[in-house]
Write an enzyme that holds these catalytic residues in place. Sequence first.
Site, short mmCIF file in Angstrom:
data_model
loop_
_atom_site.label_atom_id
_atom_site.label_comp_id
_atom_site.label_asym_id
_atom_site.label_seq_id
_atom_site.Cartn_x
_atom_site.Cartn_y
_atom_site.Cartn_z
N ARG A 80 0.92 -1.19 0.00
CA ARG A 80 0.00 0.14 -0.10
C ARG A 80 0.89 1.23 0.17
O ARG A 80 0.59 2.23 -0.74
CB ARG A 80 -1.09 0.01 1.37
CG ARG A 80 -2.08 1.03 1.23
CD ARG A 80 -2.96 0.64 1.98
NE ARG A 80 -2.54 1.06 3.45
CZ ARG A 80 -3.19 0.75 4.75
NH1 ARG A 80 -4.35 0.40 4.52
NH2 ARG A 80 -2.63 1.16 5.88
N LYS A 183 -2.73 6.64 1.30
CA LYS A 183 -2.38 7.21 2.72
C LYS A 183 -1.52 8.43 2.68
O LYS A 183 -0.12 8.02 2.65
CB LYS A 183 -1.93 5.87 3.44
CG LYS A 183 -2.51 5.99 5.08
CD LYS A 183 -2.19 4.58 5.78
CE LYS A 183 -2.46 4.78 6.90
NZ LYS A 183 -3.73 4.59 7.38
N GLU A 219 -16.13 6.83 4.31
CA GLU A 219 -15.62 6.09 5.47
C GLU A 219 -15.67 7.18 6.97
O GLU A 219 -16.28 8.12 6.66
CB GLU A 219 -14.10 5.80 5.20
CG GLU A 219 -13.10 6.81 4.94
CD GLU A 219 -11.70 6.07 4.93
OE1 GLU A 219 -11.50 5.27 5.24
OE2 GLU A 219 -10.96 6.66 3.65
C1 PLP Z 1 -4.93 4.04 7.62
C2 PLP Z 1 -6.42 4.28 7.36
C3 PLP Z 1 -7.49 3.33 7.48
C4 PLP Z 1 -7.24 2.10 8.24
O1 PLP Z 1 -6.38 1.30 7.47
P1 PLP Z 1 -5.73 -0.28 8.28
O2 PLP Z 1 -4.99 -0.56 7.23
O3 PLP Z 1 -6.79 -1.04 8.47
O4 PLP Z 1 -5.23 0.46 9.37
C5 PLP Z 1 -8.73 3.75 7.27
N1 PLP Z 1 -8.96 5.03 6.47
C6 PLP Z 1 -7.97 5.90 6.38
C7 PLP Z 1 -8.30 7.10 5.83
C8 PLP Z 1 -6.60 5.60 6.79
O5 PLP Z 1 -5.78 6.54 6.35
#
Ligand code: PLP
Length: 340
Positions: A80, A183, A219
Amino acid sequence: MLNLDWGNLPFGYVKTNCNIRAYYREGKWSDIEVFTDDKIDMHIAATCLHYGQECFEGMKAYRGKDGKIRLFRWEENAKRLNVSADRILVPQLPLELFKKALFTVIEKNHEFVPPFGTGASMYIRPLLIGTGAQVGINPASEYTLIFFVTPVGPYFKCGFAPVDVLIERNTDRAAPQGTGNVKVGGNYAASVKASIEARKENFSSLMYLDAKEKKYIDECGPANFFAIKDKTYITPASPSILPSITNNSLIELAKDLGLKVERRKIEVSELDNFEEVGQCGTAAVISPIKRIVDKEKNKEYTFCKDGNVGVYSTKLYNLLTGIQFGEVVDTHNWITILEV
Ligand SMILES: *Cc1c(COP(=O)(O)O)cnc(C)c1O
Protein backbone atom coordinates in the site's frame (compact mmCIF):
# COMPACT_ATOMS: atom_id res chain seq x y z
CA MET A 1 11.45 -5.55 29.76
CA LEU A 2 11.06 -1.86 30.48
CA ASN A 3 9.03 -0.64 33.39
CA LEU A 4 6.47 1.58 31.65
CA ASP A 5 2.83 1.99 32.68
CA TRP A 6 1.76 -0.07 29.63
CA GLY A 7 -1.96 -0.02 30.36
CA ASN A 8 -2.07 3.78 30.47
CA LEU A 9 0.13 4.80 27.58
CA PRO A 10 -1.52 7.46 25.42
CA PHE A 11 -1.65 7.22 21.62
CA GLY A 12 1.32 9.55 21.45
CA TYR A 13 5.04 9.73 20.89
CA VAL A 14 7.35 8.04 23.36
CA LYS A 15 11.06 8.25 22.60
CA THR A 16 12.58 4.84 21.94
CA ASN A 17 16.16 3.68 21.31
CA CYS A 18 16.33 4.60 17.65
CA ASN A 19 14.68 5.14 14.28
CA ILE A 20 15.69 3.87 10.85
CA ARG A 21 16.27 5.91 7.70
CA ALA A 22 17.24 5.41 4.08
CA TYR A 23 17.73 7.88 1.25
CA TYR A 24 16.85 7.97 -2.40
CA ARG A 25 19.45 9.92 -4.36
CA GLU A 26 20.49 9.90 -8.00
CA GLY A 27 17.89 7.30 -8.85
CA LYS A 28 18.66 4.73 -6.18
CA TRP A 29 17.95 3.82 -2.58
CA SER A 30 20.73 3.74 0.03
CA ASP A 31 21.00 1.00 2.65
CA ILE A 32 19.29 1.68 5.98
CA GLU A 33 20.94 3.76 8.72
CA VAL A 34 20.18 3.75 12.44
CA PHE A 35 19.59 7.08 14.23
CA THR A 36 19.18 7.77 17.93
CA ASP A 37 18.28 11.42 17.21
CA ASP A 38 14.57 11.88 16.52
CA LYS A 39 14.98 15.11 14.56
CA ILE A 40 15.76 15.47 10.89
CA ASP A 41 17.78 18.10 9.09
CA MET A 42 16.08 19.03 5.85
CA HIS A 43 16.16 21.61 3.10
CA ILE A 44 13.71 24.48 3.61
CA ALA A 45 12.41 23.96 0.05
CA ALA A 46 11.77 20.21 0.50
CA THR A 47 8.65 19.16 -1.44
CA CYS A 48 7.08 17.39 1.55
CA LEU A 49 6.91 20.74 3.33
CA HIS A 50 5.38 22.76 0.52
CA TYR A 51 3.50 20.46 -1.80
CA GLY A 52 2.55 17.56 0.42
CA GLN A 53 4.80 15.04 -1.27
CA GLU A 54 4.59 12.59 1.61
CA CYS A 55 2.92 9.27 2.27
CA PHE A 56 2.93 7.00 5.29
CA GLU A 57 1.78 3.73 6.81
CA GLY A 58 0.48 2.66 10.22
CA MET A 59 1.03 -0.82 11.60
CA LYS A 60 1.62 -2.59 14.90
CA ALA A 61 3.83 -5.20 16.53
CA TYR A 62 2.15 -7.37 19.16
CA ARG A 63 3.66 -9.36 22.02
CA GLY A 64 2.05 -12.79 21.90
CA LYS A 65 0.99 -15.06 24.69
CA ASP A 66 4.28 -16.95 24.13
CA GLY A 67 6.33 -13.74 24.56
CA LYS A 68 7.19 -13.60 20.87
CA ILE A 69 6.77 -10.48 18.76
CA ARG A 70 4.20 -10.72 15.97
CA LEU A 71 3.56 -8.63 12.88
CA PHE A 72 0.20 -8.69 11.11
CA ARG A 73 0.15 -8.79 7.27
CA TRP A 74 3.14 -6.45 6.99
CA GLU A 75 3.56 -7.09 3.25
CA GLU A 76 0.15 -5.47 2.72
CA ASN A 77 1.44 -2.26 4.30
CA ALA A 78 4.53 -2.41 2.09
CA LYS A 79 2.36 -2.78 -1.03
CA ARG A 80 0.00 0.00 0.00
CA LEU A 81 2.90 2.37 0.67
CA ASN A 82 4.00 1.88 -2.92
CA VAL A 83 0.46 2.52 -4.22
CA SER A 84 0.41 5.79 -2.25
CA ALA A 85 3.93 6.68 -3.43
CA ASP A 86 3.00 6.13 -7.07
CA ARG A 87 0.00 8.48 -6.78
CA ILE A 88 2.20 11.40 -5.66
CA LEU A 89 5.23 10.57 -7.84
CA VAL A 90 7.41 9.28 -5.02
CA PRO A 91 9.77 6.49 -6.18
CA GLN A 92 8.88 2.89 -5.35
CA LEU A 93 10.41 1.32 -2.28
CA PRO A 94 11.77 -2.21 -2.81
CA LEU A 95 10.00 -4.78 -0.61
CA GLU A 96 13.35 -5.94 0.76
CA LEU A 97 14.21 -2.43 1.95
CA PHE A 98 10.81 -2.05 3.63
CA LYS A 99 11.34 -5.40 5.34
CA LYS A 100 14.86 -4.60 6.50
CA ALA A 101 13.82 -1.21 7.91
CA LEU A 102 10.77 -2.76 9.61
CA PHE A 103 12.53 -5.73 11.17
CA THR A 104 15.51 -3.63 12.25
CA VAL A 105 13.43 -0.90 13.91
CA ILE A 106 11.58 -3.55 15.92
CA GLU A 107 14.67 -5.57 16.84
CA LYS A 108 16.50 -2.48 18.04
CA ASN A 109 13.50 -1.35 20.09
CA HIS A 110 12.17 -4.76 21.12
CA GLU A 111 11.89 -3.85 24.79
CA PHE A 112 9.27 -1.26 23.79
CA VAL A 113 6.88 -3.95 22.53
CA PRO A 114 4.50 -4.07 25.53
CA PRO A 115 4.00 -7.31 27.47
CA PHE A 116 1.15 -9.67 26.60
CA GLY A 117 -2.00 -9.09 28.59
CA THR A 118 -1.70 -5.31 28.88
CA GLY A 119 -3.67 -4.73 25.66
CA ALA A 120 -0.88 -2.37 24.59
CA SER A 121 1.17 -2.79 21.41
CA MET A 122 3.94 -1.08 19.51
CA TYR A 123 2.85 1.30 16.77
CA ILE A 124 5.10 1.48 13.73
CA ARG A 125 5.10 4.51 11.45
CA PRO A 126 6.82 4.19 8.07
CA LEU A 127 7.12 7.58 6.38
CA LEU A 128 8.24 8.40 2.85
CA ILE A 129 8.89 12.08 2.11
CA GLY A 130 10.24 14.29 -0.66
CA THR A 131 13.30 15.97 0.83
CA GLY A 132 14.87 17.37 -2.33
CA ALA A 133 14.42 21.12 -2.91
CA GLN A 134 11.91 22.41 -5.48
CA VAL A 135 10.12 25.70 -5.78
CA GLY A 136 8.23 25.04 -8.99
CA ILE A 137 5.70 22.20 -9.04
CA ASN A 138 7.89 19.19 -9.63
CA PRO A 139 8.57 15.98 -7.78
CA ALA A 140 11.71 16.08 -5.61
CA SER A 141 14.94 14.50 -6.79
CA GLU A 142 15.67 13.18 -3.27
CA TYR A 143 13.54 11.25 -0.79
CA THR A 144 13.87 10.08 2.79
CA LEU A 145 12.38 6.93 4.25
CA ILE A 146 11.86 6.90 8.02
CA PHE A 147 10.59 4.13 10.29
CA PHE A 148 9.89 5.09 13.87
CA VAL A 149 8.11 3.20 16.60
CA THR A 150 6.27 4.16 19.75
CA PRO A 151 4.52 1.97 22.32
CA VAL A 152 0.78 2.69 22.49
CA GLY A 153 -1.74 1.78 25.16
CA PRO A 154 -4.89 -0.29 24.63
CA TYR A 155 -7.43 1.57 22.48
CA PHE A 156 -10.26 0.63 24.83
CA LYS A 157 -9.21 1.42 28.38
CA CYS A 158 -12.53 0.45 29.90
CA GLY A 159 -13.72 -2.37 27.67
CA PHE A 160 -15.03 -2.54 24.14
CA ALA A 161 -16.90 0.80 24.27
CA PRO A 162 -19.30 1.99 21.53
CA VAL A 163 -18.86 5.56 20.29
CA ASP A 164 -20.86 8.40 18.74
CA VAL A 165 -20.20 9.51 15.16
CA LEU A 166 -21.27 12.71 13.37
CA ILE A 167 -22.16 12.78 9.66
CA GLU A 168 -20.11 15.55 8.03
CA ARG A 169 -21.89 17.36 5.21
CA ASN A 170 -19.86 20.59 5.10
CA THR A 171 -16.35 19.26 4.53
CA ASP A 172 -14.98 16.68 2.12
CA ARG A 173 -11.85 14.79 3.05
CA ALA A 174 -11.37 13.48 -0.47
CA ALA A 175 -12.80 13.88 -3.97
CA PRO A 176 -13.86 10.92 -6.14
CA GLN A 177 -10.72 11.16 -8.25
CA GLY A 178 -8.55 12.76 -5.58
CA THR A 179 -6.24 11.04 -3.11
CA GLY A 180 -8.75 9.48 -0.70
CA ASN A 181 -7.69 5.97 -1.72
CA VAL A 182 -4.06 6.51 -0.72
CA LYS A 183 -2.46 7.18 2.65
CA VAL A 184 -1.16 10.73 2.29
CA GLY A 185 -1.00 13.57 4.79
CA GLY A 186 -3.06 15.87 2.57
CA ASN A 187 -6.25 13.92 3.31
CA TYR A 188 -5.72 14.57 6.99
CA ALA A 189 -5.00 18.26 6.40
CA ALA A 190 -8.34 18.47 4.58
CA SER A 191 -10.27 16.96 7.47
CA VAL A 192 -8.54 17.95 10.71
CA LYS A 193 -10.57 21.13 11.28
CA ALA A 194 -13.93 19.36 11.08
CA SER A 195 -12.64 16.44 13.22
CA ILE A 196 -11.51 18.69 16.03
CA GLU A 197 -14.84 20.56 16.00
CA ALA A 198 -16.71 17.25 16.24
CA ARG A 199 -14.52 16.06 19.10
CA LYS A 200 -15.47 19.16 21.11
CA GLU A 201 -19.05 17.85 20.97
CA ASN A 202 -17.92 14.40 22.13
CA PHE A 203 -18.15 12.69 18.77
CA SER A 204 -15.33 10.21 18.39
CA SER A 205 -15.17 10.74 14.65
CA LEU A 206 -16.82 12.01 11.52
CA MET A 207 -18.57 9.99 8.89
CA TYR A 208 -17.75 11.28 5.41
CA LEU A 209 -20.14 10.84 2.53
CA ASP A 210 -19.28 10.61 -1.15
CA ALA A 211 -18.22 14.13 -2.16
CA LYS A 212 -20.21 14.21 -5.39
CA GLU A 213 -23.76 13.32 -4.36
CA LYS A 214 -23.56 13.26 -0.55
CA LYS A 215 -25.73 10.18 -0.78
CA TYR A 216 -23.42 7.28 0.03
CA ILE A 217 -21.26 6.45 3.04
CA ASP A 218 -17.51 6.76 2.41
CA GLU A 219 -15.58 6.21 5.62
CA CYS A 220 -15.20 7.41 9.20
CA GLY A 221 -12.20 9.73 9.43
CA PRO A 222 -9.20 7.43 9.70
CA ALA A 223 -11.20 4.20 9.70
CA ASN A 224 -13.36 2.21 7.26
CA PHE A 225 -17.06 1.67 7.90
CA PHE A 226 -18.87 -1.67 8.07
CA ALA A 227 -22.36 -2.82 8.96
CA ILE A 228 -24.03 -6.13 9.77
CA LYS A 229 -27.51 -6.98 8.55
CA ASP A 230 -29.22 -10.34 7.97
CA LYS A 231 -26.00 -12.31 8.45
CA THR A 232 -24.22 -10.09 5.92
CA TYR A 233 -21.08 -7.98 6.39
CA ILE A 234 -21.55 -4.83 4.31
CA THR A 235 -18.82 -2.28 3.61
CA PRO A 236 -18.74 0.65 1.15
CA ALA A 237 -17.29 0.45 -2.36
CA SER A 238 -16.00 3.91 -3.19
CA PRO A 239 -13.07 5.37 -5.14
CA SER A 240 -12.33 7.81 -2.30
CA ILE A 241 -11.81 5.49 0.66
CA LEU A 242 -8.54 4.01 1.85
CA PRO A 243 -8.42 0.24 1.41
CA SER A 244 -8.09 -0.79 5.06
CA ILE A 245 -6.10 -3.95 5.77
CA THR A 246 -8.18 -4.43 8.92
CA ASN A 247 -11.40 -4.26 6.87
CA ASN A 248 -10.05 -6.72 4.29
CA SER A 249 -9.14 -9.08 7.13
CA LEU A 250 -12.54 -8.71 8.83
CA ILE A 251 -14.13 -9.63 5.49
CA GLU A 252 -12.20 -12.92 5.48
CA LEU A 253 -13.12 -13.62 9.10
CA ALA A 254 -16.77 -12.76 8.41
CA LYS A 255 -16.75 -15.41 5.66
CA ASP A 256 -15.21 -17.88 8.14
CA LEU A 257 -18.14 -17.13 10.46
CA GLY A 258 -20.56 -17.97 7.65
CA LEU A 259 -21.58 -14.38 6.90
CA LYS A 260 -22.17 -13.18 3.36
CA VAL A 261 -20.06 -10.22 2.29
CA GLU A 262 -21.16 -7.23 0.23
CA ARG A 263 -18.82 -4.45 -0.86
CA ARG A 264 -21.10 -1.94 -2.51
CA LYS A 265 -22.40 1.62 -2.40
CA ILE A 266 -24.27 2.19 0.88
CA GLU A 267 -26.91 4.90 1.02
CA VAL A 268 -27.05 6.91 4.24
CA SER A 269 -30.75 6.01 4.61
CA GLU A 270 -29.78 2.33 4.91
CA LEU A 271 -28.47 3.10 8.40
CA ASP A 272 -32.07 2.65 9.54
CA ASN A 273 -31.90 -1.06 8.68
CA PHE A 274 -28.50 -2.09 10.03
CA GLU A 275 -28.21 -4.30 13.08
CA GLU A 276 -24.59 -3.47 13.96
CA VAL A 277 -22.28 -0.73 12.70
CA GLY A 278 -18.64 0.00 13.37
CA GLN A 279 -15.41 1.62 12.28
CA CYS A 280 -12.33 -0.47 11.63
CA GLY A 281 -8.60 0.16 11.37
CA THR A 282 -5.27 -0.78 12.91
CA ALA A 283 -5.66 1.53 15.93
CA ALA A 284 -8.82 -0.01 17.42
CA VAL A 285 -9.41 -3.04 15.15
CA ILE A 286 -13.16 -2.41 15.61
CA SER A 287 -14.69 0.62 17.23
CA PRO A 288 -18.42 -0.15 17.51
CA ILE A 289 -20.81 2.76 16.93
CA LYS A 290 -23.81 3.39 19.16
CA ARG A 291 -25.12 6.62 17.61
CA ILE A 292 -24.80 8.34 14.24
CA VAL A 293 -26.04 11.92 14.10
CA ASP A 294 -27.03 13.66 10.86
CA LYS A 295 -27.52 17.27 12.06
CA GLU A 296 -28.43 18.77 8.69
CA LYS A 297 -31.19 16.20 8.17
CA ASN A 298 -32.27 16.34 11.81
CA LYS A 299 -31.88 12.60 12.14
CA GLU A 300 -30.24 10.19 14.56
CA TYR A 301 -29.54 6.51 14.12
CA THR A 302 -29.00 4.41 17.24
CA PHE A 303 -27.45 0.99 17.72
CA CYS A 304 -26.40 -1.19 20.67
CA LYS A 305 -29.86 -0.45 22.06
CA ASP A 306 -29.50 -2.82 25.00
CA GLY A 307 -26.14 -1.22 25.78
CA ASN A 308 -24.22 -4.19 24.39
CA VAL A 309 -21.99 -4.42 21.35
CA GLY A 310 -23.47 -6.63 18.62
CA VAL A 311 -22.65 -10.35 18.50
CA TYR A 312 -20.85 -10.29 15.15
CA SER A 313 -18.80 -7.16 15.94
CA THR A 314 -17.73 -8.85 19.18
CA LYS A 315 -16.90 -12.15 17.48
CA LEU A 316 -14.92 -10.45 14.72
CA TYR A 317 -13.02 -8.30 17.22
CA ASN A 318 -12.14 -11.29 19.39
CA LEU A 319 -11.02 -13.32 16.39
CA LEU A 320 -8.81 -10.64 14.87
CA THR A 321 -7.18 -9.52 18.13
CA GLY A 322 -6.84 -13.20 19.09
CA ILE A 323 -4.85 -13.86 15.92
CA GLN A 324 -2.69 -10.77 16.46
CA PHE A 325 -1.79 -11.77 20.03
CA GLY A 326 -1.31 -15.45 19.21
CA GLU A 327 -4.35 -16.76 21.06
CA VAL A 328 -6.31 -17.85 17.98
CA VAL A 329 -4.88 -20.15 15.31
CA ASP A 330 -3.68 -18.12 12.32
CA THR A 331 -5.36 -20.15 9.57
CA HIS A 332 -4.91 -17.35 7.01
CA ASN A 333 -1.12 -17.08 7.47
CA TRP A 334 -1.34 -13.41 8.40
CA ILE A 335 1.27 -13.47 11.18
CA THR A 336 5.04 -13.14 10.93
CA ILE A 337 6.89 -14.04 14.12
CA LEU A 338 10.07 -12.06 14.71
CA GLU A 339 12.90 -13.90 16.39
CA VAL A 340 14.59 -11.22 18.48
C1 PLP B 1 -4.95 4.04 7.69
C2 PLP B 1 -6.35 4.35 7.37
C3 PLP B 1 -7.39 3.43 7.55
C4 PLP B 1 -7.21 2.09 8.22
O1 PLP B 1 -6.42 1.20 7.50
P1 PLP B 1 -5.80 -0.09 8.21
O2 PLP B 1 -4.94 -0.69 7.18
O3 PLP B 1 -6.92 -0.97 8.59
O4 PLP B 1 -5.07 0.40 9.41
C5 PLP B 1 -8.67 3.80 7.14
N1 PLP B 1 -8.91 5.01 6.60
C6 PLP B 1 -7.94 5.94 6.42
C7 PLP B 1 -8.28 7.24 5.83
C8 PLP B 1 -6.63 5.64 6.80
O5 PLP B 1 -5.67 6.57 6.65
